[in-house]
Scaffold this active site. Sequence first.
Site, short mmCIF file in Angstrom:
data_model
loop_
_atom_site.label_atom_id
_atom_site.label_comp_id
_atom_site.label_asym_id
_atom_site.label_seq_id
_atom_site.Cartn_x
_atom_site.Cartn_y
_atom_site.Cartn_z
N CYS A 56 30.12 6.90 48.44
CA CYS A 56 28.95 6.43 49.21
C CYS A 56 27.93 7.54 49.44
O CYS A 56 26.76 7.26 49.74
CB CYS A 56 29.40 5.84 50.53
SG CYS A 56 30.38 4.35 50.33
N ASN A 73 27.29 -2.99 52.27
CA ASN A 73 27.47 -1.60 51.85
C ASN A 73 27.49 -1.55 50.32
O ASN A 73 28.46 -1.99 49.71
CB ASN A 73 28.77 -1.06 52.44
CG ASN A 73 29.03 0.39 52.08
OD1 ASN A 73 28.37 0.96 51.21
ND2 ASN A 73 30.00 0.99 52.74
N HIS A 133 22.71 5.85 54.80
CA HIS A 133 23.62 5.01 54.01
C HIS A 133 23.90 3.76 54.85
O HIS A 133 24.18 3.85 56.04
CB HIS A 133 24.91 5.78 53.73
CG HIS A 133 25.99 4.93 53.16
ND1 HIS A 133 25.75 4.07 52.12
CD2 HIS A 133 27.30 4.78 53.49
CE1 HIS A 133 26.89 3.44 51.82
NE2 HIS A 133 27.82 3.85 52.64
#
Length: 323
Positions: A114, A280, A250
């Site tokens: 990520c 996500n 993020h």
Amino acid sequence: MVIRAVVRGTGHYLPDRIVENAEFEQSLDTTDEWIRSRSGIERRHFAAPGQTTSDLGAAAAMAALADAGLEAEDIDAIVLATSTADLTFPSAATMVQAKIGMTRGFAFDVQAVCAGFVFALANANAMILSGQARRVLVVGAETFSRILDMQDRGTCVLFGDGAGALILEAEEGTGGTDDRGILSTDLNSDGRFKDILYVDGGTSTGATGVLKMQGKEVFRHAVEKLAKTANAALEKVGLGAEDVDWIVPHQANLRIIRGTAQKMKLPMDRVILTVQDHGNTSAASIPLALSVGKAAGKITPGQIVVTEAIGGGLAWGAVVLRW
Ligand code: UT7
């Protein structure tokens, strides 16, 4: 005079299929209310059968080229962040290179889960500053739907597919923080935490595997580490939270994003939010949010933008740039 890596264009691509939270209620012991209140996620996109990470990345790259008014042949290098490359090799970056019709220069993947896009930006910046490339296409592209255990309600409701891209170009600056372009980066990792977020497949098992996460543990690290890395990147160039126009975090969890903004003493109206619509998307979430924020007229030239991310590894970091 110094060289700066300045943003020349952005683009993104989301697969057509939108999966609303309610869809998971049919197959899992979960509710739209739980997913919304615990994560802020309302919907996400899933790639169509046969649609791969490099397909998504190429579409985002084409959008960024159009935004910059450039052709594929104007690009010197592609740095693509992903943990869900189409194949073990070759890299998704070289597949994107072929799909956009770029036959010169070089392309490679960066894998920091990520945090991948932050690491890719730092890499692209270093290549531009060292004179190895003048124009770099930085892509974040993922098909996390392919590595989800659709029976694990603690993970499968959180992730989505998508891609975002940004073109960085060498420009002369003065070396001060008034310059446009990347001003500082802060990268970190700590491999001792590999067991709290990983995919249980690869060459050691002979299968692709599925994502495993100790959500609470990752959450705890995120809240502790994200504000710290963002502040560290700002401090490196003598800037403070008060100088920040936009935090582009993020997009994993609205509660983490809120917690980080609070720690940085920044109001939520200075945060670009896409988690509600994208879920996500791992390495794709920051370039998606940058592209959406720019397209919405929020992010404009001259503004200070801070991106920050954390993911499997653990790996985490931040980039400060003047748009
Ligand atoms: O991209 C970087 C990596 N990822 C992240 O940053 C994610 C970090 N973690 C998180 O976002 C949060 O920890 C989650 C959203 C994953 C979970 O939120 P939480 O507030 O930490 O909940 P929890 O894991 O403590 O679970 C609370 C309860 C549990 O039930 P019990 O044990 O208290 O009875 C879970 O079994 O919620 C249950 N649960 C669910 N219930 C309904 C877990 N998933 C679901 C679900 N629907 N989908």
